[in-house]
Design a protein around this motif. Structure first.
Motif, PDB file in Angstrom:
ATOM      1  N   UNK A  55       0.835  -1.210   0.000  1.00 15.21           N
ATOM      2  CA  UNK A  55       0.000   0.000   0.000  1.00 15.21           C
ATOM      3  C   UNK A  55       0.864   1.252   0.000  1.00 15.21           C
ATOM      4  N   UNK A  56       1.904   1.277   0.826  1.00 17.52           N
ATOM      5  CA  UNK A  56       2.679   2.512   0.876  1.00 17.52           C
ATOM      6  C   UNK A  56       3.519   2.671  -0.394  1.00 17.52           C
ATOM      7  N   UNK A  57       3.932   1.560  -0.976  1.00 13.13           N
ATOM      8  CA  UNK A  57       4.727   1.640  -2.216  1.00 13.13           C
ATOM      9  C   UNK A  57       3.906   2.188  -3.388  1.00 13.13           C
ATOM     10  N   UNK A  58       2.600   1.852  -3.426  1.00 11.62           N
ATOM     11  CA  UNK A  58       1.798   2.281  -4.582  1.00 11.62           C
ATOM     12  C   UNK A  58       0.834   3.425  -4.239  1.00 11.62           C
ATOM     13  N   UNK A 102      -4.531   3.091   0.270  1.00  3.57           N
ATOM     14  CA  UNK A 102      -4.865   3.012   1.694  1.00  3.57           C
ATOM     15  C   UNK A 102      -4.852   1.548   2.107  1.00  3.57           C
ATOM     16  N   UNK A 103      -4.238   1.289   3.248  1.00  3.46           N
ATOM     17  CA  UNK A 103      -4.194  -0.080   3.761  1.00  3.46           C
ATOM     18  C   UNK A 103      -5.278  -0.251   4.827  1.00  3.46           C
ATOM     19  N   UNK A 104      -6.068  -1.297   4.735  1.00  5.54           N
ATOM     20  CA  UNK A 104      -7.086  -1.556   5.763  1.00  5.54           C
ATOM     21  C   UNK A 104      -6.906  -2.956   6.340  1.00  5.54           C
ATOM     22  N   UNK A 105      -6.687  -2.994   7.656  1.00  5.14           N
ATOM     23  CA  UNK A 105      -6.508  -4.246   8.380  1.00  5.14           C
ATOM     24  C   UNK A 105      -7.862  -4.629   8.980  1.00  5.14           C
ATOM     25  N   UNK A 106      -8.594  -5.556   8.346  1.00  6.06           N
ATOM     26  CA  UNK A 106      -9.935  -5.870   8.843  1.00  6.06           C
ATOM     27  C   UNK A 106      -9.892  -6.721  10.108  1.00  6.06           C
ATOM     28  N   UNK A 107      -8.779  -7.443  10.333  1.00  6.88           N
ATOM     29  CA  UNK A 107      -8.641  -8.214  11.574  1.00  6.88           C
ATOM     30  C   UNK A 107      -8.701  -7.266  12.770  1.00  6.88           C
ATOM     31  N   UNK A 108      -8.131  -6.060  12.597  1.00  4.06           N
ATOM     32  CA  UNK A 108      -8.129  -5.077  13.686  1.00  4.06           C
ATOM     33  C   UNK A 108      -9.561  -4.675  14.052  1.00  4.06           C
ATOM     34  N   UNK A 161     -13.985   0.900   0.463  1.00  4.10           N
ATOM     35  CA  UNK A 161     -13.466   0.552  -0.861  1.00  4.10           C
ATOM     36  C   UNK A 161     -14.193   1.242  -2.003  1.00  4.10           C
ATOM     37  N   UNK A 162     -15.110   2.159  -1.661  1.00  2.90           N
ATOM     38  CA  UNK A 162     -15.909   2.792  -2.715  1.00  2.90           C
ATOM     39  C   UNK A 162     -15.060   3.524  -3.751  1.00  2.90           C
ATOM     40  N   UNK A 163     -13.946   4.095  -3.305  1.00  2.00           N
ATOM     41  CA  UNK A 163     -13.097   4.858  -4.224  1.00  2.00           C
ATOM     42  C   UNK A 163     -11.950   4.000  -4.790  1.00  2.00           C
ATOM     43  N   UNK A 164     -11.988   2.712  -4.543  1.00  3.38           N
ATOM     44  CA  UNK A 164     -10.890   1.790  -4.933  1.00  3.38           C
ATOM     45  C   UNK A 164      -9.582   2.245  -4.272  1.00  3.38           C
ATOM     46  N   UNK A 165      -8.440   2.023  -4.907  1.00  3.53           N
ATOM     47  CA  UNK A 165      -7.127   2.400  -4.357  1.00  3.53           C
ATOM     48  C   UNK A 165      -6.975   1.950  -2.901  1.00  3.53           C
ATOM     49  N   UNK A 166      -7.300   0.673  -2.689  1.00  7.73           N
ATOM     50  CA  UNK A 166      -7.273   0.147  -1.337  1.00  7.73           C
ATOM     51  C   UNK A 166      -6.613  -1.233  -1.322  1.00  7.73           C
ATOM     52  N   UNK A 167      -5.827  -1.502  -0.263  1.00 12.23           N
ATOM     53  CA  UNK A 167      -5.291  -2.850  -0.046  1.00 12.23           C
ATOM     54  C   UNK A 167      -5.927  -3.308   1.255  1.00 12.23           C
ATOM     55  N   UNK A 168      -6.798  -4.313   1.180  1.00 10.15           N
ATOM     56  CA  UNK A 168      -7.521  -4.746   2.383  1.00 10.15           C
ATOM     57  C   UNK A 168      -7.131  -6.170   2.723  1.00 10.15           C
ATOM     58  N   UNK A 169      -6.752  -6.400   3.988  1.00  5.53           N
ATOM     59  CA  UNK A 169      -6.414  -7.776   4.329  1.00  5.53           C
ATOM     60  C   UNK A 169      -7.371  -8.339   5.353  1.00  5.53           C
ATOM     61  N   UNK A 170      -7.633  -9.649   5.243  1.00  8.45           N
ATOM     62  CA  UNK A 170      -8.597 -10.299   6.141  1.00  8.45           C
ATOM     63  C   UNK A 170      -8.737 -11.774   5.836  1.00  8.45           C
ATOM     64  N   UNK A 189      -0.210   5.581   5.307  1.00 15.98           N
ATOM     65  CA  UNK A 189      -0.220   4.185   4.870  1.00 15.98           C
ATOM     66  C   UNK A 189      -0.569   3.158   5.929  1.00 15.98           C
ATOM     67  N   UNK A 190      -0.510   3.518   7.230  1.00 13.33           N
ATOM     68  CA  UNK A 190      -0.863   2.483   8.206  1.00 13.33           C
ATOM     69  C   UNK A 190      -2.146   2.876   8.957  1.00 13.33           C
ATOM     70  N   UNK A 191      -2.727   1.885   9.613  1.00 15.64           N
ATOM     71  CA  UNK A 191      -4.022   2.078  10.253  1.00 15.64           C
ATOM     72  C   UNK A 191      -3.902   2.061  11.770  1.00 15.64           C
ATOM     73  N   UNK A 192      -4.598   2.968  12.422  1.00 12.13           N
ATOM     74  CA  UNK A 192      -4.637   2.960  13.891  1.00 12.13           C
ATOM     75  C   UNK A 192      -6.077   2.791  14.325  1.00 12.13           C
TER      76      UNK A 192
END
Ligand code: DC
Length: 227
Positions: free
Chosen positions: A24-27, A30-36, A122-131, A77-80
């Motif tokens: 996410x930060x390289x490209x 936005x990074x989204x950690x759904x486990x969080x 994710x409505x605007x795309x440009x997202x990396x979501x992990x889960x 780039x990171x999520x809190x």
């Protein structure tokens, strides 16, 4: 390059979030950690005494969840994660939360609420979501889907090193048991069980360095977004 949604699913503790964050930060996504998100709900339950002796007070949680002030801020780039304005990033990574998060994440109304929030992000795309269910349930039409896996022993070892480096006193066998138990609950629950989407690319990183995984992921992104 096209704007796309990147869904990264897989087993717990296989390094998904680390590689998703790097990508996410390289490209510039936005990074989204759904486990969080599921961890934050679990911590919310603990703080409000909705978990007693391993039992979740489901009706009370259903009543309280709509008013739970759980927020996520995306900073460089990171999520809190925050609860009632308090940064709970540290608390949600504790063994206490880890040992209760799978049953909380298996509750259907919890999943519905979280999936709704994830889709909005994710409505605007440009997202990396992990889960676990991003490529199957949250974004079945994601342009890029990756399913990450590694052996349970290797994942437990990585988690052991991570927690030990943070100064926590943990036992390898406890961690291995927790990894296996979470795999079992995550893949056998009735709502959105963990499974590879038919069109996901598999990445078994048991024998790969972080650098190799990052390059692998970046090259896939270039190929898909450049089409
Ligand atoms: O990725 P993690 O270990 O932080 O995830 C915590 C728990 O939440 C794990 O037991 C699986 C669950 N989870 C889920 O059910 N669906 C997701 N999209 C993300 C995590």
């Amino acid at each position: 390059m096209k704007d796309i949604i990147i869904a990264i699913d897989g087993h717990s503790s296989c390094g998904k979030s680390t590689m998703a964050k790097v990508l996410a930060s390289r490209i510039g996504y936005t990074y989204v950690d759904t486990g969080a998100m599921y961890r934050a709900v679990t911590y919310f339950c603990m703080k409000n005494n909705l978990i007693q002796g391993g039992d979740i007070d489901i009706p009370a949680l259903e009543k309280a969840l709509p008013d739970a002030d759980i927020t996520f801020r995306h900073i460089s780039g990171s999520q809190k994660t925050y609860l009632d304005g308090e940064d709970i990033e540290e608390q949600i990574r504790s063994m206490e939360v880890s040992s209760m998060v799978s049953p909380v994440a298996a509750i259907p109304f919890v999943r519905t609420a979280m999936v709704e929030r994830q889709r909005r992000m994710g409505e605007m795309k440009r997202i990396v979501m992990d889960g676990r269910d991003i490529g199957t349930t949250v974004f079945p039409n994601a342009e890029m889907k990756v399913f990450v896996t590694a052996s349970a022993e290797i994942r437990a070892e990585r988690r052991f090193i991570e927690l030990t480096e943070k100064g926590l006193k943990v036992d390898y066998n406890d961690i291995l048991a927790n990894v296996r138990e979470r795999d079992h609950i995550d893949s056998t629950r009735s709502v959105s069980p963990l499974r590879k989407a038919d069109d996901a690319i598999v990445l078994d990183n048991s024998q790969m360095t972080r650098q190799e995984q990052n390059e692998w992921l970046y090259n896939h992104y270039l190929e898909i977004a450049g089409r």
